[in-house]
Design an enzyme around this catalytic site. Structure first.
Site, PDB file in Angstrom:
ATOM      1  N   SER A 119       0.820  -1.212   0.000  1.00 10.72           N
ATOM      2  CA  SER A 119       0.000   0.000   0.000  1.00 10.72           C
ATOM      3  C   SER A 119       0.849   1.256   0.000  1.00 10.72           C
ATOM      4  CB  SER A 119      -0.864   0.030   1.263  1.00 10.72           C
ATOM      5  OG  SER A 119      -1.682  -1.091   1.328  1.00 10.72           O
ATOM      6  N   HIS A 140      -0.962  -2.483  -7.114  1.00  9.48           N
ATOM      7  CA  HIS A 140      -1.747  -2.177  -5.906  1.00  9.48           C
ATOM      8  C   HIS A 140      -3.241  -2.347  -6.168  1.00  9.48           C
ATOM      9  CE1 HIS A 140      -2.920   1.053  -2.713  1.00  9.48           C
ATOM     10  NE2 HIS A 140      -2.972  -0.164  -2.206  1.00  9.48           N
ATOM     11  N   GLU A 152      -3.557   0.275  -9.041  1.00 10.60           N
ATOM     12  CA  GLU A 152      -2.581   1.373  -9.141  1.00 10.60           C
ATOM     13  C   GLU A 152      -1.237   0.707  -9.474  1.00 10.60           C
ATOM     14  OE1 GLU A 152      -1.981   3.326  -5.323  1.00 10.60           O
ATOM     15  OE2 GLU A 152      -1.697   5.270  -6.275  1.00 10.60           O
ATOM     16  N   ASN A 190      -3.214   5.970  -1.314  1.00 13.52           N
ATOM     17  CA  ASN A 190      -3.150   6.099   0.143  1.00 13.52           C
ATOM     18  C   ASN A 190      -2.625   7.450   0.615  1.00 13.52           C
ATOM     19  OD1 ASN A 190      -4.263   3.681   1.346  1.00 13.52           O
ATOM     20  ND2 ASN A 190      -2.728   2.656   0.101  1.00 13.52           N
TER      21      ASN A 190
END
Ligand code: NAD
Length: 282
Positions: A119, A140, A152, A190
């Site tokens: 992450s 991701h 991602e 994130n």
């Protein structure tokens, strides 16, 4: 290299979901975890998820059989020798991931891409412990993997064009939409999401609102499908804390400091849905 078998390291909520969508896309899948009990839990979660899809008539019972039939499990990382592409989805911990990648580099065939579902941890740093940094990439996925479209894609400093192209192709074959982000702490998803979750936890700690009210305000007011605290419980509070620590240390700005209440919940073992208690009880 033609990808036929995908290796997945870690059979938690993300690894299980990745294994499921990979098998549904027709790939053979081998999932690895450190103990049989985690593998069994992962396989049961996949089976329950597929059963829900059968009930909703999205797939047939025969599809379910075929998908589960393509998945095998192993507690030995050495069995990743049979994989043509590996996706690591073990616990969000730097040392643990560096150790897994060092070992995967020695176990897998030369030319095999090693992707991480991290992450927030630097892909360049992970790639740096291998002899094949051009073949290391961030992939991701979002939680829950079978439902969420985004992957991602994070290119490390040395990631090659071919590795990027293959990873994008594989993401699409799994029914996902790859979107690129550069290798900075937390990437894009994130970096934007975690400060919001952290601020919601500060609102709980400072008594600005009850968890259910904070979530309701963000759902009705900002049109979010899920409130930030319910989402934090879904992600796992340990994972949220690990990501905030990476953002805080990596960028060095105090705005990313994890809320003390989040630390306290993690210390108590209240990790969210996966332990039955977080900001809500399950
Ligand atoms: P989880 O706690 O559900 O599962 C982690 C699994 O990794 C566990 O089954 C654990 O036994 C296993 N594991 C630990 N050490 C291992 C090792 N050495 N070898 C093999 N397996 C090992 O965590 P998760 O939510 O599935 O997260 C996994 C990764 O995905 C993390 O890097 C996390 O940051 C990332 N991620 C999580 C989310 C989310 O919403 N939870 C979303 C995107 C990415």
């Amino acid at each position: 290299m033609e990808v036929k078998t995908i290796g997945v390291v870690g059979a938690g909520q993300m690894g299980g979901g990745i294994a499921q969508v990979a098998a549904a896309a027709g790939y053979m899948v081998i999932i690895n975890d450190i103990a049989e009990q985690f593998l069994q839990r992962g396989v049961q979660t996949i089976s329950a998820s597929l059963e829900r899809m059968v009930k909703k008539e999205k797939i047939s019972p025969a599809d379910k059989e075929a998908i589960t039939g393509r998945i095998t499990t192993s507690t030995k990382l050495e069995d990743m020798a049979g994989a043509d592409f590996v996706i690591e989805a073990a616990t969000e911990n730097l040392e643990l991931k560096l150790d897994i990648f060092r070992r995967l580099d020695g176990i897998t065939n030369p030319g095999v891409v090693l992707a991480s579902n991290t992450s927030s941890i630097s892909i360049t740093k992970i790639a740096g412990v291998t002899e094949r940094p051009e073949l290391v990439i961030g992939m991701h996925f979002m939680n829950p993997v079978p439902l969420m479209k985004l992957v991602e894609i994070i290119r490390g400093l040395a990631t090659s064009d071919q590795t990027l192209a293959l990873t994008e192709e594989l993401s699409k074959a799994m029914g996902k939409t790859p979107v690129p982000a550069n290798d900075y702490p937390g990437f894009v998803a994130n970096r934007v999401l975690m400060p919001m979750i952290n601020e919601a936890v500060y609102c709980v700690m400072e008594g600005v609102g009850e968890p259910a009210d904070i979530d309701q305000i963000m759902k009705l007011g900002m049109n979010h499908p899920m409130g930030p605290l319910a989402l934090a419980d879904l992600i796992g509070l340990d994972t949220c804390l690990a990501i905030l620590n990476v953002l805080h240390e990596g960028i060095g700005d105090s705005k990313y400091r994890p809320c003390p209440l989040l630390r306290k919940y993690v210390e108590a073992g209240w990790l969210g849905r996966k332990t039955g208690r977080g900001f809500y009880q399950y």
